[in-house]
Design a protein around this motif. Structure first.
Motif, PDB file in Angstrom:
ATOM      1  N   ARG A  45       0.828  -1.214   0.000  1.00  0.00           N
ATOM      2  CA  ARG A  45       0.000   0.000   0.000  1.00  0.00           C
ATOM      3  C   ARG A  45       0.855   1.253   0.000  1.00  0.00           C
ATOM      4  O   ARG A  45       1.583   1.520   0.954  1.00  0.00           O
ATOM      5  N   ASP A  83      -8.839   5.606  14.324  1.00  0.00           N
ATOM      6  CA  ASP A  83      -9.089   4.206  14.698  1.00  0.00           C
ATOM      7  C   ASP A  83      -7.991   3.714  15.616  1.00  0.00           C
ATOM      8  O   ASP A  83      -6.851   4.189  15.550  1.00  0.00           O
ATOM      9  N   THR A  89      -4.106  -8.447  14.689  1.00  0.00           N
ATOM     10  CA  THR A  89      -5.124  -8.240  13.660  1.00  0.00           C
ATOM     11  C   THR A  89      -4.629  -8.850  12.353  1.00  0.00           C
ATOM     12  O   THR A  89      -3.554  -8.484  11.883  1.00  0.00           O
ATOM     13  N   LYS A  91      -4.117  -9.679   8.374  1.00  0.00           N
ATOM     14  CA  LYS A  91      -3.867  -8.770   7.258  1.00  0.00           C
ATOM     15  C   LYS A  91      -5.156  -8.321   6.568  1.00  0.00           C
ATOM     16  O   LYS A  91      -5.335  -7.127   6.310  1.00  0.00           O
ATOM     17  N   ALA A  92      -6.048  -9.255   6.250  1.00  0.00           N
ATOM     18  CA  ALA A  92      -7.279  -8.901   5.527  1.00  0.00           C
ATOM     19  C   ALA A  92      -8.126  -7.916   6.330  1.00  0.00           C
ATOM     20  O   ALA A  92      -8.670  -6.954   5.780  1.00  0.00           O
ATOM     21  N   LYS A  93      -8.218  -8.114   7.633  1.00  0.00           N
ATOM     22  CA  LYS A  93      -8.995  -7.226   8.494  1.00  0.00           C
ATOM     23  C   LYS A  93      -8.347  -5.847   8.566  1.00  0.00           C
ATOM     24  O   LYS A  93      -9.025  -4.816   8.483  1.00  0.00           O
ATOM     25  N   ASP A  95      -6.354  -4.482   6.356  1.00  0.00           N
ATOM     26  CA  ASP A  95      -6.507  -3.876   5.030  1.00  0.00           C
ATOM     27  C   ASP A  95      -7.901  -3.263   4.891  1.00  0.00           C
ATOM     28  O   ASP A  95      -8.058  -2.139   4.404  1.00  0.00           O
ATOM     29  N   GLN A  96      -8.892  -3.986   5.361  1.00  0.00           N
ATOM     30  CA  GLN A  96     -10.295  -3.511   5.320  1.00  0.00           C
ATOM     31  C   GLN A  96     -10.467  -2.240   6.167  1.00  0.00           C
ATOM     32  O   GLN A  96     -11.119  -1.293   5.745  1.00  0.00           O
ATOM     33  N   ILE A  97      -9.866  -2.216   7.320  1.00  0.00           N
ATOM     34  CA  ILE A  97      -9.930  -1.046   8.201  1.00  0.00           C
ATOM     35  C   ILE A  97      -9.301   0.160   7.518  1.00  0.00           C
ATOM     36  O   ILE A  97      -9.857   1.243   7.498  1.00  0.00           O
ATOM     37  N   ASN A  99      -8.920   0.726   4.381  1.00  0.00           N
ATOM     38  CA  ASN A  99      -9.722   1.162   3.214  1.00  0.00           C
ATOM     39  C   ASN A  99     -10.767   2.202   3.590  1.00  0.00           C
ATOM     40  O   ASN A  99     -11.151   3.026   2.762  1.00  0.00           O
ATOM     41  N   GLN A 100     -11.209   2.204   4.844  1.00  0.00           N
ATOM     42  CA  GLN A 100     -12.213   3.178   5.299  1.00  0.00           C
ATOM     43  C   GLN A 100     -11.664   4.607   5.285  1.00  0.00           C
ATOM     44  O   GLN A 100     -12.434   5.559   5.223  1.00  0.00           O
TER      45      GLN A 100
END
Length: 103
Positions: A45, A83, A89, A91-93, A95-97, A99-100
């Motif tokens: 990212r 946040d 945590t 990686k997918a979670k 990454d999702q956070i 993205n917000q």
């Protein structure tokens, strides 16, 4: 790349854009699991700045932010905390956070 930051430069390093700071310690088992996840995301990212802070060497910032457990991941956008994630945590979670907060 994940930049190591200190009490002295925390505010300066986290004042612009979306910044994730990994608060960790060398003796912390879950921190050792979290670190490679943060490193991977940092490579993938470009829209997020990734930093880390050793809480044993930089107690003032951790105390001021009320960080009582590690790992704690703090997300700031333009200098404001948006946040706080405590504990390991995946990686997918994570990454999702993130993205917000990115466009």
């Amino acid at each position: 790349m994940v930049d190591a930051i200190t009490d002295k430069n925390f505010d300066e390093e986290t004042k612009n854009g979306v910044v994730l700071t990994d608060f960790w310690a060398t003796w912390c088992g879950p921190c050792k699991m979290q670190s490679p996840v943060v490193d991977e995301l940092a490579k993938e990212r470009q829209d997020v700045k990734f930093t880390k802070m050793d809480v044993d060497q930089n107690q003032d910032t951790a105390k001021a932010l009320g960080i009582m457990a590690i790992p704690t991941l703090l997300v700031k956008k333009d200098g404001k905390i948006v946040d706080r994630i405590t504990g390991y945590t995946p990686k997918a979670k994570l990454d999702q956070i993130l993205n917000q907060y990115t466009d």
